[in-house]
Design an enzyme around this catalytic site. Structure first.
Site, PDB file in Angstrom:
ATOM      1  N   THR A  39       0.854  -1.186   0.000  1.00  0.00           N
ATOM      2  CA  THR A  39       0.000   0.000   0.000  1.00  0.00           C
ATOM      3  C   THR A  39       0.892   1.238   0.000  1.00  0.00           C
ATOM      4  O   THR A  39       1.680   1.440   0.918  1.00  0.00           O
ATOM      5  CB  THR A  39      -0.908   0.014   1.240  1.00  0.00           C
ATOM      6  OG1 THR A  39      -1.738  -1.148   1.220  1.00  0.00           O
ATOM      7  CG2 THR A  39      -1.781   1.266   1.269  1.00  0.00           C
ATOM      8  N   LYS A  93      -7.359   1.544  -2.694  1.00  0.00           N
ATOM      9  CA  LYS A  93      -6.827   1.004  -1.442  1.00  0.00           C
ATOM     10  C   LYS A  93      -6.762   2.090  -0.372  1.00  0.00           C
ATOM     11  O   LYS A  93      -6.994   1.835   0.821  1.00  0.00           O
ATOM     12  CB  LYS A  93      -5.432   0.413  -1.671  1.00  0.00           C
ATOM     13  CG  LYS A  93      -4.829  -0.268  -0.431  1.00  0.00           C
ATOM     14  CD  LYS A  93      -5.652  -1.465   0.017  1.00  0.00           C
ATOM     15  CE  LYS A  93      -5.156  -2.066   1.337  1.00  0.00           C
ATOM     16  NZ  LYS A  93      -3.816  -2.657   1.268  1.00  0.00           N
ATOM     17  N   LYS A 101       1.611   4.113   8.944  1.00  0.00           N
ATOM     18  CA  LYS A 101       1.994   4.418   7.567  1.00  0.00           C
ATOM     19  C   LYS A 101       0.781   4.646   6.682  1.00  0.00           C
ATOM     20  O   LYS A 101       0.720   5.636   5.925  1.00  0.00           O
ATOM     21  CB  LYS A 101       2.853   3.267   7.018  1.00  0.00           C
ATOM     22  CG  LYS A 101       3.346   3.460   5.599  1.00  0.00           C
ATOM     23  CD  LYS A 101       2.502   2.735   4.553  1.00  0.00           C
ATOM     24  CE  LYS A 101       2.537   1.233   4.725  1.00  0.00           C
ATOM     25  NZ  LYS A 101       1.797   0.537   3.634  1.00  0.00           N
TER      26      LYS A 101
END
Length: 440
Positions: free
Chosen positions: A105, A185, A253
């Protein structure tokens, strides 16, 4: 008798054998693909070897003779290291016409940056890239039933299809070119990250109030307050299991990617920003490398096992209104979160019609999301709670939490959004009307 000759499957290089990556690599092996792997963790390489794969000492060695190079590392910095590190980067070992599949990702613009480096800085125009972020967790990775979103050149996606079909049960080709899959995503992670954080906020409150946490969990599973992450992560809280099925650092993150996208587009992300700060605080508390469900501990620092202990708490009949209030509270927060995520999706030029079924098959889904998305598409005309009703429920929950000196950061942020909507005269509307707060 006619001899049946099977076509040899292409060799796959796989870098990033973490919690999900090792399951994906092993499943490819089970499907008959030769797999060479690399990871900085020697135990992961030993496991791959035990399952019939081969182990490499660096990404360059891993990529030798491989037709596909799958990168499932933690972040964009690690991707650049795996591909471009001097002398050991995969770019120096990739065969002609190899295809790089980025499963990590990352920000939506990053895959194009990688392609530019491959073609221009390293003069390898023969190599193509697709971005294919995955969702579903460690169990589905091992089973080959992940949800996979892919974007890139159509012909390269077609060539990569057998690999993706091996890894995933729900495959989606996202229009819009390289990087578009990571837009989808990003929306999923926006939802999933908030759902985990608010599940922790809620479960800590239930335990602090002396209610039965197991009872609340079972109640939510069969209610409109349900989310995939609530169902999946709360059992970790109930059992005090902080082994890193999915490390909390991953959502630090991922939520940074979400909020950074909002900042770069001058697009406010109220609930996502509140959740990001909770993950950062949890990391400062020492929980970054443990399971993301462990974020619940920042709400109960005086007794880190309180949620688990409260699963044995005796229930009383007169407690039911409190359980109902908390369930309604969770449903409302999920609904407002869904509107914020869909507002961001529209900003990213994603179609809600195309996005909704993908999210419904991924970890970011909730019953509130499905209801909100359906109403935005004009497919659901059932009555919903009005904004003023939702505001009153959250205000009541805040007052209740104050009696226990318990912090409700995500609840408070959601309440402020609802109050802002009331100022704009939207009180008698349902949650979908909140979209106006993000409209020019």
């Amino acid at each position: 008798m006619t001899k049946i000759i099977s076509r040899e499957k292409p060799k796959i290089a796989f870098v990033g054998l973490g919690a999900m990556g090792i399951g994906m690599a092993i499943h490819l092996l089970e499907d008959g693909f030769p797999v060479s792997g690399f990871d900085v963790n020697p135990m992961a390489l030993e496991r791959l070897l035990a399952m019939g794969g081969t182990a490499a000492s660096n990404p360059r060695e891993c990529a030798q003779d491989a037709s596909f190079f799958i990168c499932m590392v933690a972040n964009s910095t690690q991707i650049e290291q795996a591909l471009f590190a001097e002398s050991t980067g995969a770019i120096f070992g990739l065969k002609n016409d190899a295809i790089v599949i980025l499963c990590s990702t990352v920000s939506p613009g990053f895959p194009q940056e990688v392609l530019s480096q491959v073609h221009n800085r390293f003069s390898r125009p023969d190599i193509q890239i697709i971005d294919s972020p995955v969702s579903g967790g460690t169990i589905r990775a091992t089973q080959g039933t992940l949800t996979i979103m892919s974007s890139g050149p159509e012909n390269i996606l077609k060539i990569s299809q057998p690999i993706l079909q091996s890894l995933g049960e729900a495959l989606y080709s996202i229009e819009g070119g390289l990087g578009s899959a990571n837009k989808v995503k990003l929306i999923n992670q926006h939802l999933a990250g908030i759902h985990i954080a608010v599940a922790a906020e809620i479960m800590g409150l239930v335990a602090t109030m002396g209610l039965n946490t197991q009872q609340l969990y079972q109640m939510v599973l069969n209610s409109p307050a349900h989310s995939w992450m609530f169902e999946n992560r709360v059992p970790h809280m109930l059992s005090n299991d902080w082994s890193p099925h999915s490390a909390l650092g991953i959502f630090i993150k991922d939520m940074r990617i979400v909020t950074s996208e909002g900042l770069s587009r001058s697009f406010p992300l109220y609930v996502a920003s509140a959740a990001e700060q909770l993950y950062r605080f949890a990391a400062l508390s020492g929980y970054e490398k443990e399971d993301d469900a462990g974020i619940v501990r920042i709400f109960i620092p005086h007794n880190l096992s309180l949620v688990s202990a409260a699963a044995q708490q005796q229930s009383h009949a007169d407690d039911q209104p409190k359980y109902d209030l908390i369930s309604h509270m969770l449903e409302i927060i999920h609904g407002v979160t869904a509107v914020e995520a869909l507002a961001l999706a529209i900003k990213l030029d994603l179609s809600i019609k195309s996005l909704a079924p993908i999210i419904s098959n991924a970890a970011g889904t909730s019953r509130s999301f499905e209801t909100v998305a359906s109403r935005m598409m004009g497919k659901d005309s059932t009555n919903m709670r009005t904004l003023v009703q939702s505001r009153n429920i959250l205000a009541k929950a805040m007052i209740l939490a104050q009696a226990y000196n318990y912090p409700l950061q995500i609840t408070a942020t959601t309440l402020q959004l609802l109050q802002q909507a009331l100022v704009h005269g939207l009180g008698d509307e349902d949650h979908t009307s909140l979209l106006a707060l993000w409209s020019p």
